[in-house]
Design an enzyme around this catalytic site. Structure first.
Site, PDB file in Angstrom:
ATOM      1  N   THR A   1      24.065  49.485  82.312  1.00 10.29           N
ATOM      2  CA  THR A   1      23.689  49.838  80.938  1.00 10.29           C
ATOM      3  C   THR A   1      23.848  51.339  80.697  1.00 10.29           C
ATOM      4  O   THR A   1      23.210  51.906  79.821  1.00 10.29           O
ATOM      5  CB  THR A   1      22.227  49.434  80.663  1.00 10.29           C
ATOM      6  OG1 THR A   1      21.399  50.020  81.687  1.00 10.29           O
ATOM      7  CG2 THR A   1      22.040  47.934  80.658  1.00 10.29           C
TER       8      THR A   1
ATOM      9  N   GLY B   1      22.703  53.770  74.676  1.00  3.02           N
ATOM     10  CA  GLY B   1      22.148  54.504  73.528  1.00  3.02           C
ATOM     11  C   GLY B   1      23.234  55.283  72.797  1.00  3.02           C
ATOM     12  O   GLY B   1      23.300  55.275  71.560  1.00  3.02           O
TER      13      GLY B   1
ATOM     14  N   LYS C   1      14.524  51.858  69.268  1.00  3.35           N
ATOM     15  CA  LYS C   1      15.264  50.951  70.161  1.00  3.35           C
ATOM     16  C   LYS C   1      14.344  50.341  71.212  1.00  3.35           C
ATOM     17  O   LYS C   1      13.466  51.018  71.741  1.00  3.35           O
ATOM     18  CB  LYS C   1      16.382  51.727  70.865  1.00  3.35           C
ATOM     19  CG  LYS C   1      17.441  52.259  69.910  1.00  3.35           C
ATOM     20  CD  LYS C   1      18.511  53.048  70.638  1.00  3.35           C
ATOM     21  CE  LYS C   1      17.988  54.332  71.220  1.00  3.35           C
ATOM     22  NZ  LYS C   1      19.048  55.247  71.698  1.00  3.35           N
TER      23      LYS C   1
HETATM   24  N1  LIG Z   1      19.155  44.989  79.193  1.00  7.10           N
HETATM   25  C1  LIG Z   1      19.416  44.982  77.888  1.00  7.10           C
HETATM   26  N2  LIG Z   1      19.645  43.817  77.244  1.00  7.10           N
HETATM   27  C2  LIG Z   1      19.927  43.781  75.914  1.00  7.10           C
HETATM   28  N3  LIG Z   1      19.977  44.886  75.153  1.00  7.10           N
HETATM   29  C3  LIG Z   1      19.735  46.078  75.723  1.00  7.10           C
HETATM   30  C4  LIG Z   1      19.443  46.199  77.121  1.00  7.10           C
HETATM   31  N4  LIG Z   1      19.272  47.527  77.410  1.00  7.10           N
HETATM   32  C5  LIG Z   1      19.451  48.188  76.258  1.00  7.10           C
HETATM   33  N5  LIG Z   1      19.720  47.330  75.226  1.00  7.10           N
HETATM   34  C6  LIG Z   1      19.995  47.686  73.823  1.00  7.10           C
HETATM   35  O1  LIG Z   1      20.911  48.765  73.856  1.00  7.10           O
HETATM   36  C7  LIG Z   1      20.632  49.676  72.803  1.00  7.10           C
HETATM   37  C8  LIG Z   1      20.305  51.036  73.405  1.00  7.10           C
HETATM   38  O2  LIG Z   1      18.939  51.024  73.776  1.00  7.10           O
HETATM   39  P1  LIG Z   1      18.273  51.885  74.898  1.00  7.10           P
HETATM   40  O3  LIG Z   1      16.809  51.817  74.629  1.00  7.10           O
HETATM   41  O4  LIG Z   1      18.787  51.451  76.228  1.00  7.10           O
HETATM   42  O5  LIG Z   1      18.856  53.315  74.553  1.00  7.10           O
HETATM   43  P2  LIG Z   1      18.789  54.626  75.388  1.00  7.10           P
HETATM   44  O6  LIG Z   1      17.656  54.605  76.342  1.00  7.10           O
HETATM   45  O7  LIG Z   1      18.837  55.728  74.383  1.00  7.10           O
HETATM   46  O8  LIG Z   1      20.162  54.585  76.192  1.00  7.10           O
HETATM   47  P3  LIG Z   1      20.725  55.749  77.148  1.00  7.10           P
HETATM   48  O9  LIG Z   1      20.076  55.567  78.474  1.00  7.10           O
HETATM   49  O10 LIG Z   1      22.175  55.463  77.129  1.00  7.10           O
HETATM   50  O11 LIG Z   1      20.347  57.053  76.528  1.00  7.10           O
HETATM   51  C9  LIG Z   1      19.475  49.046  72.027  1.00  7.10           C
HETATM   52  O12 LIG Z   1      19.982  48.263  70.987  1.00  7.10           O
HETATM   53  C10 LIG Z   1      18.790  48.184  73.066  1.00  7.10           C
HETATM   54  O13 LIG Z   1      18.031  47.157  72.505  1.00  7.10           O
END
Ligand SMILES: Nc1ncnc2c1ncn2[C@@H]1O[C@H](COP(=O)(O)OP(=O)(O)OP(=O)(O)O)[C@@H](O)[C@H]1O
Ligand SMILES: Cc1ncc(CO)c(N)n1
Length: 266
Positions: free
Chosen positions: A204, A208, A173
């Site tokens: 956000t 994930g 991701k």
């Molecule tokens: N600001 C943003 N704009 C567009 N897409 C985003 C953004 N932030 C995260 N995403 C998308 O959201 C999804 C989750 O990605 P991310 O890398 O944030 O996961 P994560 O870090 O595991 O999340 P969490 O913090 O909930 O554990 C992915 O498809 C990522 O590309």
């Protein structure tokens, strides 16, 4: 109706963990079930405390659902400790659970450790080989592979290395990238780019968790892997665009916006 199970931690503020997973399952028209591995006291500002659930109760929750209800897909999130991982791996193997999505949750967005360091190697050796797909963010992919990941080439290399650890498909991701938010899927043969601009949002929390649950719901409904991931990426992008400015910190995404819009309710 397809039945989808989440095995994860509870987030009291409802934005991530079990709560995000169940909302995502509902938004996809699937029937959601949960096995709770830990209870977190958490809000949009951070994680205050965690109580892990005993391996015995986790095992009994798994038995309760698998013995009674047909399960079409499983999402695994926060697993905390070695005993939890062992229990989940043994039960999922025993019940031959299909469509397993492993979100290798390690640290919350606010920086709180949700997986003990001694359990990291365990997650890799016990859960990755069961995974239909594993969905690490960049810091998680760095821990799993031991390599620094900055460029698209680094992401592809990491995906290949994680695939070699036993996961059938790997989605690296891009939410933590500096520029865009492009994710890369690797199925063991080809790379598929899922491009996205970075949405300038502070809200956000739970992206994930919700993405991996959306993939599980789509797989449970019979999608092939690329379609399951592409639809989940579309879902998460809309859910971030319409995120809710709740709380004093990082607010949650809007799980139902796309659904309401499709139904003409918005
Ligand atoms: N600001 C943003 N704009 C567009 N897409 C985003 C953004 N932030 C995260 N995403 C998308 O959201 C999804 C989750 O990605 P991310 O890398 O944030 O996961 P994560 O870090 O595991 O999340 P969490 O913090 O909930 O554990 C992915 O498809 C990522 O590309
Ligand atoms: C319970 C829980 N699982 C996963 C995450 C993802 O960071 C979180 N913040 N809380």
């Amino acid at each position: 109706m397809k039945n989808v199970l989440t095995i994860a931690g509870s987030d009291s503020s409802g934005g991530a963990g079990i709560q995000a997973d169940l909302k995502t399952f509902s938004a996809h028209g699937t029937y959601g079930m949960s096995v709770i591995t830990a209870v977190t006291a958490q809000n949009t500002q951070g994680v205050l405390a965690v109580q892990d659930i005993s391996a015995a109760i986790i095992a009994q929750q798994l038995e309760a659902v698998f013995e009674d209800i047909e399960i079409h897909a499983v999402k695994i999130g926060m697993v905390s400790v070695v005993e939890t991982i062992d229990t989940i791996a043994a039960k999922l193997k025993g019940y031959q659970a299909p469509n397993i999505v492993v979100d290798p949750v390690m640290v919350s967005k606010s920086g709180f450790r949700l997986l003990q360091p001694e359990a990291q190697a365990h997650l890799i050796s016990k859960l990755l080989p069961l995974a239909t797909i594993v969905t690490p963010n960049l810091p998680e992919a760095e821990v799993i592979t031991g390599q620094k990941i900055e460029t698209f080439e680094d992401m592809q290399q990491a995906a290949q290395n994680i695939h070699a650890m036993g996961a059938k498909n790997v989605l690296i991701k891009g939410g933590h990238r500096q520029t865009d938010a492009t994710d890369i899927l690797y199925d063991g043969e080809d790379f598929y780019y899922l491009p996205s601009v970075r949405i300038p949002s502070n809200n956000t929390h739970g992206t994930g968790c919700s993405l991996s649950s959306a993939i599980a719901a789509n797989l449970g409904q019979g999608c092939e892997i690329f379609d399951a991931v592409r639809k989940a990426k579309d879902f998460i992008t809309v859910a971030i665009e319409q995120a809710l400015p709740l709380g004093k910190g990082v607010g949650p995404i809007h799980h139902f916006y796309a659904l309401y819009k499709k139904a003409g309710l918005i």
